[in-house]
Write an enzyme that holds these catalytic residues in place. Structure first.
Site, PDB file in Angstrom:
ATOM      1  N   HIS A 131       0.797  -1.231   0.000  1.00 53.14           N
ATOM      2  CA  HIS A 131       0.000   0.000   0.000  1.00 53.14           C
ATOM      3  C   HIS A 131       0.831   1.283   0.000  1.00 53.14           C
ATOM      4  CE1 HIS A 131      -0.326   0.784   4.631  1.00 53.14           C
ATOM      5  NE2 HIS A 131       0.829   0.239   4.326  1.00 53.14           N
ATOM      6  N   HIS A 132       2.170   1.174   0.128  1.00 55.25           N
ATOM      7  CA  HIS A 132       3.023   2.362  -0.018  1.00 55.25           C
ATOM      8  C   HIS A 132       3.515   2.543  -1.449  1.00 55.25           C
ATOM      9  CE1 HIS A 132       3.035   3.277   4.179  1.00 55.25           C
ATOM     10  NE2 HIS A 132       3.629   2.150   4.532  1.00 55.25           N
ATOM     11  N   CYS A 133       3.281   1.585  -2.312  1.00 55.88           N
ATOM     12  CA  CYS A 133       3.776   1.645  -3.686  1.00 55.88           C
ATOM     13  C   CYS A 133       2.782   2.404  -4.565  1.00 55.88           C
ATOM     14  CB  CYS A 133       3.986   0.235  -4.233  1.00 55.88           C
ATOM     15  SG  CYS A 133       4.655   0.183  -5.904  1.00 55.88           S
TER      16      CYS A 133
ATOM     17  N   ASP B  70      -0.140   5.720   1.350  1.00 54.18           N
ATOM     18  CA  ASP B  70       0.007   6.828   0.406  1.00 54.18           C
ATOM     19  C   ASP B  70      -0.002   6.348  -1.039  1.00 54.18           C
ATOM     20  OD1 ASP B  70       2.373   5.536   1.079  1.00 54.18           O
ATOM     21  OD2 ASP B  70       3.628   7.252   0.588  1.00 54.18           O
TER      22      ASP B  70
END
Length: 765
Positions: free
Chosen positions: A364-366, A407
């Site tokens: 979920h940060h990619c 993000d």
């Protein structure tokens, strides 16, 4: 006793062989054996002639000498151990009774903690079968007992559980058991490991995203299966050798080990991340092993010629939270394959409507073209792309309860919704799929920890319906007591579920009112990170915001109930994908709680399917309610009980090494183990003991044994150790030195850790 034989004469040997009359004659060589035994230096026995032991004679000795005239063969009879014992007592009045205290101790009691310890230097020869002074030798026993095999060890709780769950897991892989929930595991995910040479222990400790995360999650999965499925002592379906698996109701969830691999260049992946970045990532994975060997730096992006220079094809990758190794590509593609398998089951025609996909690395940060925070590919967004293309998914909501703001997921959703707002009829199904994103996180943690204004602003965005966007962020608060937390949950955190409900309802209504459009088919995706747990490490929880373990069960159960509401187009479809969570206890307890909320509803199965259990089963036992879980399952004492089996304390010394406190082989061979079920191995008339009951399989033992079945033994599942990385660095340095020296290796410069790698010709294996 034969009256014609004197008391000093040795008794004749009796051999149970009716077909050989010569063997029934006493052997004159007995006199030589007796004479040699008389000369043995035994205490207080120098002057006492020792009678011949029947066990010392062989059939070949019988006919070697003539029989004395004054001795006639006695009538053939089969001696019993009691009659022989009486004869021996009469012939050896003193010697047989003088046993040492060590031999008495070793024979009379077991070698337990409170028993006297046998002196290994003073063991009596009576302890050895077949010795001249043995009280009973094989030749003295009846023929059927003389060579009886050792009695088998009885089953333990662990062995019963291991056998039961191996059969049950095999059944899970063979057939569809009709469960509404599935848990997907992929063994390729263990292969992504930090492998840079010359890494110190302190540096390696900062790499918290490790293969051990999957092992801890599997323990939580096993505990959830045992608890929800009532597979432990005191419950209806406790493991037992005679339990027929085909008579059991559908399990609380089905366990599937996926082997599917989705290529990085697949359309479902490139629709999210683009062709250029996925091609570059694949090239980096292909070169990772050689770059690690040559330079120790694997994060090298492609170069492009811009402005007469060697500019990078993109921003520099952060080496502190990103790494690659030779197995990384397999792990990435396996993780995506596991997500696709879960979606095929949830969105397919079968009864499954919920899934938990246990994979790594997280995603979920990619963002669309830049990895960060240990995340290389956004697994959830690729899953949405695959579901839209392959299963006609029309809209999706992402609920993210990881400690850190997703993000990357929010950036992809924002850009995707902006394009979908203006999509035409000719656009692909994925390009027209609206995506809502709803996150609960700590605003002070990564990626907002350094106060970057863009990151903080994005992690605080709340937009509902404007410009085709539905993005809502809620920040975690501190709390003192659990009532305070549940008040926060009701008034603040549950807002995310309400926002997702509104988003799903609006788009379902829009599609329903459009006669030319596709029918509404929505799904809810959960980005399941467990690093906000109360059991997460202090380093991750340095801002002191967390959630109690029950939060994961409560929040998940509320999402499941919302997914089954009318008018949302979801029809109960929920797909949860593992994100963060880094301490073993946080992952084990969090996954247990999460699955308790996700998968404790079984399919309706009438008791008539189970004739042997019909008397005890009712609809209440067959179909637990949605909220049926016990918060005591993840209490500290129960977690400690499970951890004591999974990761026992390190022993200060190896108690299995031979010491003077260990019993000898001869003593161990004499110890008679209790017979648990002699009928399975043959029995002797008159010797059948009472059968003890089988041991109970406690919940912790059951969970531990199930986790051992699920964790593979044929591959590496742990991180590289510092000494391994340092040894690899030394090996690479030596190989370069050998190449400079013309291929000649000097064994004197080889450090001890690398010497086992040398072959006979002096090269590395």
């Amino acid at each position: 006793m034969d009256p014609s034989r004197s008391q000093d004469d040795p008794p004749p040997r009796f051999i149970d062989n009716p077909n050989n009359n010569a063997m029934n004659q006493p052997d004159p060589s007995d006199f030589d054996i007796a004479d040699s035994l008389n000369r043995m230096s035994l205490a207080n026995a120098a002057a006492i002639p020792l009678p011949t032991s029947p066990s010392l004679l062989s059939p070949n000795d019988v006919s070697s000498r003539p029989i004395p005239v004054n001795q006639q063969p006695a009538p053939r009879r089969t001696p019993s151990s009691s009659s022989l014992r009486d004869e021996r007592r009469k012939s050896i009045p003193a010697l047989q009774k003088r046993q040492s205290t060590a031999s008495l101790r070793s024979v009379s009691v077991t070698n337990g903690p409170s028993s006297p310890l046998a002196d290994s230097s003073r063991r009596s020869s009576a302890n050895f079968a077949g010795s001249p002074t043995s009280a009973a030798s094989p030749a003295m026993l009846p023929p059927r007992l003389a060579f009886a095999p050792p009695e088998p060890q009885g089953p333990t709780a662990a062995s019963i559980a291991a056998e039961h769950f191996q059969k049950e897991v095999d059944l899970h892989h063979a057939v569809d058991l009709g469960s509404k929930t599935v848990v997907v595991i992929h063994d390729a995910c263990y292969g992504h490991r930090f492998s840079r040479p010359r890494t110190t222990r302190a540096q390696l400790s900062t790499i918290v995203e490790r293969p051990e995360r999957i092992r801890a999650c599997v323990v939580g999965i096993a505990a959830a299966y045992v608890r929800l499925g009532r597979r432990h002592a005191g419950e209806l379906f406790a493991p037992h050798p005679q339990l027929d698996l085909h008579l059991l109701p559908p399990p609380p969830f089905q366990i599937r080990k996926s082997s599917r691999s989705l290529p990085l260049t697949d359309e479902a992946v490139t629709s999210v991340h683009g062709n250029l970045w996925m091609t570059e990532l694949k090239g980096m994975c292909d070169l990772a092993e050689s770059r690690l060997a040559l330079t120790g730096k694997e994060l090298v992006r492609n170069r492009t010629q811009e402005n007469d220079g060697l500019a990078s094809s993109g921003p520099e990758l952060h080496s502190g939270d990103l790494y690659l190794c030779s197995e990384s590509q397999n792990a990435f593609q396996g993780a995506l394959g596991g997500v696709c398998d879960g979606l095929d089951l949830v969105l397919g025609p079968g009864p499954t409507t919920r899934a938990f996909v246990c994979i790594r690395p997280p995603g979920h940060h990619c963002s669309a073209d830049f990895p960060s925070g240990f995340c290389w590919i956004n697994n959830v967004h690729v899953g949405i792309s695959y579901a839209a293309t392959q299963h006609g998914l029309t809209h999706a909501a992402i609920l993210d309860f990881d400690l850190h703001h997703g993000d990357g997921s929010q950036d992809i959703a924002w850009d995707h919704n902006r394009k979908a707002w203006f999509a035409s009829r000719k656009s692909s199904p994925y390009e027209k799929t609206p995506i809502g994103y709803y996150s609960l996180h700590d605003i002070n943690s990564y990626p907002c920890e350094d106060g970057n204004p863009d990151k903080v602003r994005n992690a605080s965005v709340c937009v509902d319906g404007a410009h085709g966007q539905s993005i809502w962020n809620v920040h975690l608060d501190t709390w003192g007591t659990e009532p305070e937390f549940w008040k926060l949950y009701k008034t603040k955190y549950a807002v995310l579920i309400n926002k997702a409900r509104t988003f799903l309802r609006n788009h379902t209504k829009r599609l329903t009112e459009n006669p030319t459009g596709p029918p509404p088919k929505a799904a809810i995706f959960i980005s399941a990170g467990f690093d906000a747990s109360e059991w997460e490490g202090a380093g991750m929880q340095r801002h002191r915001v967390n959630v109690p373990t029950e939060f994961y069960a409560k929040f998940t159960a509320d999402v499941v109930r919302m997914s089954e509401e009318e008018g949302l187009g979801v029809d109960g479809r929920v797909i949860s994908v593992l994100e963060g969570g880094y301490s073993d206890r946080a992952l084990t307890s969090g996954v247990l709680s999460h699955i308790a909320g996700l998968g404790n509803a079984s399919a309706d199965t009438p008791p008539s399917r189970m004739p042997s259990l019909a008397a005890t089963l009712t609809k209440e036992t067959m179909k637990p309610s949605q909220s049926e879980y016990d918060i005591d399952w993840w209490s500290p004492q129960h977690l400690e009980e499970l951890e004591a089996l999974v990761a026992p304390p390190i022993k200060t010394r190896d108690k299995s090494a031979p010491t003077f406190l260990n019993s000898t082989r001869s003593f161990s061979a004499k110890v008679v183990t209790p017979t648990w079920e002699r009928k399975n191995f043959g029995s002797y008339p008159g010797l059948e003991p009472s059968l003890p009951p089988l041991p109970d399989v406690g919940w912790a033992t059951a969970a531990h044994e199930l986790s051992k079945v699920l964790i593979p033994e044929d591959r590496q599942t742990m991180s590289c150790k510092p000494e391994d990385l340092n040894a690899a660095a030394s090996r690479q340095r030596l190989e370069r030195q050998v190449a400079l020296d013309g291929g000649v290796m000097n064994p004197a410069i080889i450090p001890p850790p690398l010497q086992p790698l040398l072959t006979i010709n002096g090269n590395f294996a």
